[in-house]
Scaffold this motif. Structure first.
Motif, mmCIF file in Angstrom:
data_model
loop_
_atom_site.group_PDB
_atom_site.id
_atom_site.type_symbol
_atom_site.label_atom_id
_atom_site.label_comp_id
_atom_site.label_asym_id
_atom_site.label_seq_id
_atom_site.Cartn_x
_atom_site.Cartn_y
_atom_site.Cartn_z
ATOM 1 N N UNK A 20 0.832 -1.200 0.000
ATOM 2 C CA UNK A 20 0.000 0.000 0.000
ATOM 3 C C UNK A 20 0.869 1.253 0.000
ATOM 4 N N UNK A 21 0.532 2.313 -0.631
ATOM 5 C CA UNK A 21 -0.656 2.543 -1.467
ATOM 6 C C UNK A 21 -0.444 2.184 -2.937
ATOM 7 N N UNK A 22 0.740 1.694 -3.283
ATOM 8 C CA UNK A 22 1.081 1.468 -4.693
ATOM 9 C C UNK A 22 0.191 0.427 -5.362
ATOM 10 N N UNK A 27 -4.088 -0.475 -9.447
ATOM 11 C CA UNK A 27 -5.462 -0.853 -9.782
ATOM 12 C C UNK A 27 -6.166 0.314 -10.473
ATOM 13 N N UNK A 28 -6.002 1.528 -9.952
ATOM 14 C CA UNK A 28 -6.624 2.708 -10.565
ATOM 15 C C UNK A 28 -6.098 2.908 -11.984
ATOM 16 N N UNK A 29 -4.798 2.782 -12.171
ATOM 17 C CA UNK A 29 -4.228 2.945 -13.513
ATOM 18 C C UNK A 29 -4.826 1.919 -14.484
ATOM 19 N N UNK A 30 -4.996 0.689 -14.036
ATOM 20 C CA UNK A 30 -5.600 -0.354 -14.868
ATOM 21 C C UNK A 30 -7.053 0.007 -15.199
ATOM 22 N N UNK A 31 -7.810 0.440 -14.190
ATOM 23 C CA UNK A 31 -9.211 0.832 -14.411
ATOM 24 C C UNK A 31 -9.284 1.986 -15.405
ATOM 25 N N UNK A 58 -9.631 -0.029 -0.861
ATOM 26 C CA UNK A 58 -10.576 1.070 -1.078
ATOM 27 C C UNK A 58 -9.937 2.405 -0.721
ATOM 28 N N UNK A 59 -9.249 2.467 0.402
ATOM 29 C CA UNK A 59 -8.607 3.717 0.824
ATOM 30 C C UNK A 59 -7.545 4.141 -0.175
ATOM 31 N N UNK A 60 -6.709 3.212 -0.606
ATOM 32 C CA UNK A 60 -5.657 3.550 -1.563
ATOM 33 C C UNK A 60 -6.241 4.031 -2.890
ATOM 34 N N UNK A 61 -7.252 3.341 -3.379
ATOM 35 C CA UNK A 61 -7.884 3.710 -4.640
ATOM 36 C C UNK A 61 -8.537 5.077 -4.538
ATOM 37 N N UNK A 62 -9.327 5.279 -3.493
ATOM 38 C CA UNK A 62 -10.053 6.543 -3.359
ATOM 39 C C UNK A 62 -9.124 7.714 -3.064
ATOM 40 N N UNK A 63 -8.104 7.507 -2.263
ATOM 41 C CA UNK A 63 -7.127 8.577 -2.012
ATOM 42 C C UNK A 63 -6.445 9.002 -3.301
ATOM 43 N N UNK A 64 -6.052 8.018 -4.098
ATOM 44 C CA UNK A 64 -5.385 8.327 -5.360
ATOM 45 C C UNK A 64 -6.331 9.057 -6.310
ATOM 46 N N UNK A 65 -7.558 8.574 -6.438
ATOM 47 C CA UNK A 65 -8.532 9.241 -7.297
ATOM 48 C C UNK A 65 -8.781 10.674 -6.843
ATOM 49 N N UNK A 66 -8.882 10.883 -5.555
ATOM 50 C CA UNK A 66 -9.151 12.219 -5.018
ATOM 51 C C UNK A 66 -8.054 13.200 -5.423
ATOM 52 N N UNK A 67 -6.809 12.757 -5.406
ATOM 53 C CA UNK A 67 -5.687 13.637 -5.739
ATOM 54 C C UNK A 67 -5.422 13.724 -7.240
#
Length: 90
Positions: A20-22, A27-31, A58-67
């Motif tokens: 985490x958080x990588x 996962x976000x990059x893949x999505x 969920x926290x890692x994905x949402x934190x990354x999306x937020x930024x």
């Protein structure tokens, strides 16, 4: 295995926890890559995680999306599913 799951999350370490958080960022990059190729790329983002555990992914994905993607973050829904009553209440 079943007993480890019910005894507590400290006995259950996954790649999501270790990297985490990588891991979540990957996962976000893949999505985002899949979305860029889809007709629905302008739709709201809905993620369903099965076996969400304590919510680390969920926290890692949402934190990354937020930024990184604040506009998409505002149109995102993250749904978690878990069979553990204790973890489902987190």
């Amino acid at each position: 295995l079943k007993q480890l799951y019910y005894d507590g999350i400290e006995g259950w370490t996954t790649p999501v926890e270790i990297f985490q958080p990588w891991y979540g960022q990957a996962v976000v990059h893949w999505i985002m890559d899949i979305r860029s190729k889809a007709k629905e790329s302008n739709d709201d983002l809905v993620i369903v995680e099965i076996g969400a555990g304590n919510g680390t992914l969920a926290k890692s994905v949402l934190d990354y999306l937020k930024n990184a993607q604040p506009e998409l973050y505002g149109r995102s829904y993250y749904i978690t599913v878990d069979i553990s009553k204790r973890l489902s209440q987190l």
